[in-house]
Enzyme design. Structure first.
Site, mmCIF file in Angstrom:
data_model
loop_
_atom_site.group_PDB
_atom_site.id
_atom_site.type_symbol
_atom_site.label_atom_id
_atom_site.label_comp_id
_atom_site.label_asym_id
_atom_site.label_seq_id
_atom_site.Cartn_x
_atom_site.Cartn_y
_atom_site.Cartn_z
ATOM 1 C CE LYS A 144 87.849 44.140 36.487
ATOM 2 N NZ LYS A 144 89.043 43.522 37.068
ATOM 3 C CG ASP A 160 95.501 42.924 37.369
ATOM 4 O OD1 ASP A 160 95.219 43.893 36.637
ATOM 5 O OD2 ASP A 160 96.208 43.011 38.383
ATOM 6 C CD GLN A 219 90.308 49.553 40.431
ATOM 7 O OE1 GLN A 219 89.195 49.939 40.717
ATOM 8 N NE2 GLN A 219 91.040 50.144 39.538
ATOM 9 N N GLY A 248 93.464 48.763 34.498
ATOM 10 C CA GLY A 248 94.146 48.466 33.248
ATOM 11 C C GLY A 248 93.462 47.276 32.587
ATOM 12 C CG HIS A 249 89.790 46.977 31.952
ATOM 13 N ND1 HIS A 249 88.559 47.556 32.057
ATOM 14 C CD2 HIS A 249 90.112 46.573 33.192
ATOM 15 C CE1 HIS A 249 88.161 47.509 33.314
ATOM 16 N NE2 HIS A 249 89.094 46.926 34.015
HETATM 17 P P1 IMP Z 1 95.295 52.604 43.939
HETATM 18 O O1 IMP Z 1 93.974 52.173 43.426
HETATM 19 O O2 IMP Z 1 96.219 53.136 42.903
HETATM 20 O O3 IMP Z 1 95.144 53.534 45.134
HETATM 21 O O4 IMP Z 1 96.049 51.304 44.542
HETATM 22 C C1 IMP Z 1 95.553 50.595 45.669
HETATM 23 C C2 IMP Z 1 95.813 49.107 45.512
HETATM 24 O O5 IMP Z 1 94.973 48.585 44.480
HETATM 25 C C3 IMP Z 1 97.235 48.749 45.096
HETATM 26 O O6 IMP Z 1 97.580 47.514 45.691
HETATM 27 C C4 IMP Z 1 97.135 48.594 43.592
HETATM 28 O O7 IMP Z 1 98.130 47.740 43.083
HETATM 29 C C5 IMP Z 1 95.768 47.965 43.477
HETATM 30 N N1 IMP Z 1 95.090 48.226 42.190
HETATM 31 C C6 IMP Z 1 94.473 49.350 41.803
HETATM 32 N N2 IMP Z 1 93.936 49.210 40.588
HETATM 33 C C7 IMP Z 1 94.217 47.961 40.194
HETATM 34 C C8 IMP Z 1 93.888 47.200 39.023
HETATM 35 O O8 IMP Z 1 93.202 47.656 38.102
HETATM 36 N N3 IMP Z 1 94.354 45.927 38.979
HETATM 37 C C9 IMP Z 1 95.061 45.387 40.014
HETATM 38 N N4 IMP Z 1 95.372 46.044 41.121
HETATM 39 C C10 IMP Z 1 94.955 47.332 41.221
#
Ligand code: IMP
Length: 399
Positions: A15, A12, A211, A39-40
């Site tokens: 990007k 977040d 991420q 989420g972009h």
């Molecule tokens: P997962 O990727 O859904 O398995 O989540 C693992 C961790 O990464 C959690 O704390 C999510 O909130 C975090 N996370 C995954 N994708 C994103 C992203 O695009 N932005 C922020 N946090 C993310």
């Protein structure tokens, strides 16, 4: 020139906006890891677009590549294509036949597992899908067109995961997912071959990270991380390209810190200060809508992110959110169990940041912002090349 855009914090960082700003110079925008957990958000002509799977560069008419390192939920992919079509934007994408498929069962397993693990995942089935991949029971996009194989593969996978699903339900899921992708069949290719040939013929590629560095499976705050290498190394395996193809790394860092989900966050703020920053910065998850945790700038983490990614340039985002904050507390070292650390140790749960005070700025021309930038450059060894002070593309300054 091929450029990587990588998040330097917990995701977040903005990007999407930076990729959108830079995309004009590139022919192709390629994603190498993750899936619909990302989420972009991009603002175009006053309208907000949220991308989860499709590389955000497609908004600029670029070819989007969904690399083999990704895990793809065809339902989510089709939803995004539909939104683009509704705006008369063609989803010019190529999907790796080697990327893994996220099914509704992975989402279910994710929810069950996360209750135990307490990571606070996005519940998009990302972890369980990668588990299957590395267990070698995974289902790949190309497999969907061989129905019998796909059904028996998914069946074996689910039984290994301890999920009891009726054979008919598996068959239904596979044929639904396959049918969804039928219209995209010609877009499903060996993207690594296509991409290498494209680069050989002079096409410029932007590698779009998802991420952030501290959600990386190796370098993040394990176990509170995602299931992939979100750092620069993920590009090579996640797209099938050689390291020498990456000519520049741009790290994206928010002027302060945010995190969604559980896990250590040394500079986290609470109460009034946190509410102020969260509301001002609109800090709610693009994928889940969850309120983000917010915190003071953390130069210890930035320094480490710069080191492991080889960051050349930094895009500093959301500097407008901090304007008017008079006294800025900036973490410069950690104290972890009585010892001082310049870089984060493997577990930062017990680390307390040591802060330095800096003067805040009133607007982007304020000298105090320059001092903040200079300090980031001293810590990271990278040049702050872009500052972003609003979601719109024009609110970006090249330094
Ligand atoms: P997962 O990727 O859904 O398995 O989540 C693992 C961790 O990464 C959690 O704390 C999510 O909130 C975090 N996370 C995954 N994708 C994103 C992203 O695009 N932005 C922020 N946090 C993310």
């Amino acid at each position: 020139m091929n450029v990587a855009v990588i998040g330097m914090q917990f995701g977040d960082e903005g990007k999407g906006k930076i990729v959108d700003f830079l995309a004009e110079r590139f022919d192709v925008v390629a994603r190498f890891s993750g899936g619909s957990n990302a989420g972009h958000t991009i603002v175009r002509d006053g309208e907000k677009f949220k991308f989860h799977i499709i590389p955000s560069g497609v908004l600029r008419g670029k070819i989007g590549v969904l690399g083999n390192g990704m895990v793809i939920n065809p339902r989510k992919l089709m939803d995004e294509i539909k939104i683009l079509n509704e705006h008369s934007i063609k989803a010019n994408i190529l999907i790796s036949s080697r990327a893994h498929v996220v099914t509704r069962f992975h989402e279910e397993i994710d929810a069950v597992q996360d209750k135990e693990l307490g990571i606070g995942t996005t519940r998009q089935g990302i972890g369980p899908c990668y588990q299957a991949k590395y267990q070698r029971s995974g289902l790949r996009i190309g497999d969907l067109f061989n129905l019998n194989f796909a059904v028996s593969r998914l069946r074996k996978q689910l039984s290994l995961a301890g999920l009891n699903v009726e054979h008919r339900a598996i068959e239904r899921e596979i044929s639904e997912l396959r049918n969804m992708l039928l219209s995209l069949k010609k877009n499903i290719v060996d993207t690594e071959i296509w991409l290498n040939h494209a680069m050989d013929s002079g096409k410029n590629v932007l590698f779009e990270g998802s991420q952030g560095s501290f959600l990386d499976i190796d370098f993040g705050t394990y176990p509170f991380v995602t299931s992939t290498n979100t750092t620069v190394g993920g590009i090579i395996a996640g797209l099938g390209i050689a390291p020498r193809r990456i000519h520049k790394v741009i790290g994206v860092a928010k002027a302060y810190m945010t995190r969604v989900g559980s896990g250590p966050f040394p500079t986290e703020l609470f109460g009034e200060d946190a509410n102020f920053l969260r509301e001002r910065g609109g800090e709610y998850g693009a994928t889940t809508g969850r309120p983000r945790r917010v915190g003071n700038p953390d130069f210890v983490l930035l320094k480490y992110a710069s080191l492991i990614n080889g960051v050349d340039e930094i895009a500093l985002t959301k500097v407008d959110v901090l304007s008017g904050v008079l006294d800025l507390q900036v973490a410069t070292t950690y104290n972890c169990n009585g010892e001082t650390y310049d870089f984060p140790p493997p577990n930062i749960e017990d680390c307390v940041p040591k802060y330095e005070s800096m003067n805040g700025w009133t607007d982007i021309d304020d000298e105090n912002l320059n001092l903040f930038i200079k300090k980031i450059e001293d810590f990271t060894g990278a040049r702050v090349k872009y500052i972003s002070y609003g979601p719109e593309p024009e609110k970006t300054e090249v330094l």
